[in-house]
Each structure stands twice: as structure tokens, then as C-alpha cells.
Scaffold this motif. Structure first.
Motif, mmCIF file in Angstrom:
data_model
loop_
_atom_site.group_PDB
_atom_site.id
_atom_site.type_symbol
_atom_site.label_atom_id
_atom_site.label_comp_id
_atom_site.label_asym_id
_atom_site.label_seq_id
_atom_site.Cartn_x
_atom_site.Cartn_y
_atom_site.Cartn_z
ATOM 1 N N HIS A 61 -23.036 -51.875 44.016
ATOM 2 C CA HIS A 61 -21.936 -52.533 43.302
ATOM 3 C C HIS A 61 -20.739 -51.642 42.991
ATOM 4 C CE1 HIS A 61 -24.559 -55.959 42.665
ATOM 5 N NE2 HIS A 61 -25.484 -55.136 42.194
ATOM 6 N N GLY A 62 -20.873 -50.341 43.170
ATOM 7 C CA GLY A 62 -19.785 -49.433 42.831
ATOM 8 C C GLY A 62 -20.050 -48.705 41.525
ATOM 9 N N ALA A 63 -19.032 -48.036 41.045
ATOM 10 C CA ALA A 63 -19.160 -47.171 39.862
ATOM 11 C C ALA A 63 -19.608 -47.954 38.625
ATOM 12 C CB ALA A 63 -17.834 -46.480 39.579
ATOM 13 N N ILE A 64 -20.379 -47.282 37.798
ATOM 14 C CA ILE A 64 -20.824 -47.840 36.517
ATOM 15 C C ILE A 64 -19.754 -47.511 35.489
ATOM 16 C CG2 ILE A 64 -22.603 -47.736 34.728
ATOM 17 C CD1 ILE A 64 -24.509 -46.698 36.989
ATOM 18 N N PRO A 65 -19.221 -48.519 34.805
ATOM 19 C CA PRO A 65 -18.200 -48.238 33.788
ATOM 20 C C PRO A 65 -18.737 -47.292 32.713
ATOM 21 C CG PRO A 65 -18.317 -50.591 34.251
ATOM 22 C CD PRO A 65 -19.487 -49.955 34.946
ATOM 23 N N GLU A 66 -17.846 -46.531 32.135
ATOM 24 C CA GLU A 66 -18.204 -45.573 31.092
ATOM 25 C C GLU A 66 -18.940 -46.267 29.949
ATOM 26 O OE1 GLU A 66 -15.677 -42.446 28.591
ATOM 27 O OE2 GLU A 66 -14.883 -42.784 30.608
ATOM 28 N N ARG A 67 -19.930 -45.590 29.399
ATOM 29 C CA ARG A 67 -20.730 -46.054 28.261
ATOM 30 C C ARG A 67 -21.543 -47.313 28.557
ATOM 31 N NH1 ARG A 67 -15.951 -44.513 25.973
ATOM 32 N NH2 ARG A 67 -15.260 -46.601 25.508
ATOM 33 N N ALA A 86 -30.840 -56.439 42.796
ATOM 34 C CA ALA A 86 -30.914 -57.817 42.300
ATOM 35 C C ALA A 86 -31.631 -57.890 40.958
ATOM 36 C CB ALA A 86 -31.621 -58.708 43.322
ATOM 37 N N HIS A 87 -32.363 -56.850 40.586
ATOM 38 C CA HIS A 87 -33.093 -56.816 39.320
ATOM 39 C C HIS A 87 -32.371 -55.989 38.259
ATOM 40 C CE1 HIS A 87 -37.213 -57.569 41.477
ATOM 41 N NE2 HIS A 87 -36.318 -58.514 41.725
ATOM 42 N N LEU A 88 -31.155 -55.582 38.537
ATOM 43 C CA LEU A 88 -30.415 -54.708 37.633
ATOM 44 C C LEU A 88 -29.164 -55.408 37.117
ATOM 45 C CD1 LEU A 88 -30.626 -51.462 39.819
ATOM 46 C CD2 LEU A 88 -32.128 -52.126 37.926
ATOM 47 N N PHE A 89 -28.795 -55.107 35.885
ATOM 48 C CA PHE A 89 -27.548 -55.635 35.328
ATOM 49 C C PHE A 89 -26.959 -54.603 34.386
ATOM 50 C CE2 PHE A 89 -30.783 -56.881 32.290
ATOM 51 C CZ PHE A 89 -30.179 -56.787 31.052
ATOM 52 N N LEU A 90 -25.663 -54.726 34.140
ATOM 53 C CA LEU A 90 -24.978 -53.799 33.240
ATOM 54 C C LEU A 90 -25.001 -54.320 31.816
ATOM 55 C CD1 LEU A 90 -21.778 -52.809 35.257
ATOM 56 C CD2 LEU A 90 -23.873 -51.483 34.945
ATOM 57 N N GLY A 91 -25.110 -53.402 30.873
ATOM 58 C CA GLY A 91 -25.052 -53.753 29.468
ATOM 59 C C GLY A 91 -24.748 -52.519 28.637
#
Length: 163
Positions: A61-67, A86-91
């Protein structure tokens, strides 16, 4: 995409068992930390250590936003070795802790169950009662051998807010 990046990406996925298919957990076969999460490295083996599931997110998906955290949502229950994008999400950290708590996973114990706690529930209630009576927080702090900033945090329910 550069050849070096493509080589790295191929090396990463070579350490993943995808035999469960696109909907199953893809298990990290490389080094695993004591907490169960896969770990690998980027560039230098000492300075570029990263969690495998975070790297999987970035490759997909690309870079993970800071924090931000990369959280798991595996169908059969979260699997720290799973790197299936598919089993991962940002939070946020708060989202991740709430997600873990909602799923019944252990997060840092609260109150006196936390190994670093200096107070008991009854002491916290006593601190709040003394403050309500108008006793100075610096005096309360001396009674319990803690800093006045801790007393303030307890009274304002920034700490021990579950009580």
C-alpha cells in the motif's frame, strides 16, 4: 521500481508461506520476536530492523503515515506472524489498543495489576477524597510518597481513570 527494490521485495515474499491462499493468513517464516511478530531488516542488519507485517503493508500500500500502527484483522483471530496485506489495517495507537481490548487480547494491565503501579485502588480513592476535602496536592503527595503531578493526574482522572 528499481532492480534492487524488486530483489528485496522478492526476498521478503520468499520468507512468507502463502499456502493458505489469498484469504488465509500468510505466515512469516523468518525471524520471530518473543512477542510473536515477525522481524526482518532493511539495508543494515543492525539499523534497519522492521516488523514484517509493517513491511508487508508498505509493499502492498505504500508508506505508513507517521504515528500510525499496522493492525491485524485475521479471520480466525489475530495472528502476529501474519503478513497478508488483506488482514492488515492502519490505526492509531489508541485504535490498536481498543481493537486488542475488544478482541480480548492482553494490553498493558490497568491499575495495581500493572507491575509498575505504586498505588492500590483504595489509595487512589483516598487521594481523590482528600483532594475533594481541600487538602493540598503537595501534602497528599507526601502522604503517599509520590510526586504532586501524579496526584494531579489522579484527581483530574488522567491516571487511574478506570476507577
Amino acid at each position: 521500481m528499481g532492480a534492487q527494490h524488486k530483489d528485496f521485495e522478492n526476498e521478503f515474499w520468499a520468507n512468507v508461506d502463502k499456502s493458505t491462499g489469498p484469504d488465509g493468513c500468510w505466515i512469516w517464516k523468518g525471524y520471530t520476536m518473543p512477542n510473536g511478530y515477525g522481524r526482518t531488516h532493511l539495508g543494515s542488519k543492525t539499523t534497519g530492523k522492521v516488523y514484517a507485517h509493517r513491511l508487508s503493508w508498505e509493499l502492498a500500500h505504500g508508506a505508513i503515515p507517521e504515528r500510525m500502527c499496522v493492525c491485524h484483522n485475521c479471520p480466525g483471530g489475530d495472528n502476529p506472524r501474519c503478513v497478508n496485506p488483506a488482514h492488515l489495517f492502519l490505526g492509531t495507537v489508541k485504535d490498536n489498543n481498543r481493537d486488542a481490548r475488544d478482541k480480548g487480547y492482553s494490553v498493558s494491565p490497568r491499575g495495581e495489576k500493572n507491575g509498575s503501579a505504586k498505588l492500590t485502588v483504595s489509595q487512589v480513592l483516598e487521594i481523590r477524597a482528600l483532594a475533594k476535602k481541600g487538602i493540598m496536592q503537595t501534602e497528599i503527595a507526601k502522604l503517599f510518597s509520590i510526586d504532586h503531578t501524579q496526584v494531579s493526574a489522579i484527581v483530574l482522572r488522567k491516571k487511574w481513570k478506570h476507577i
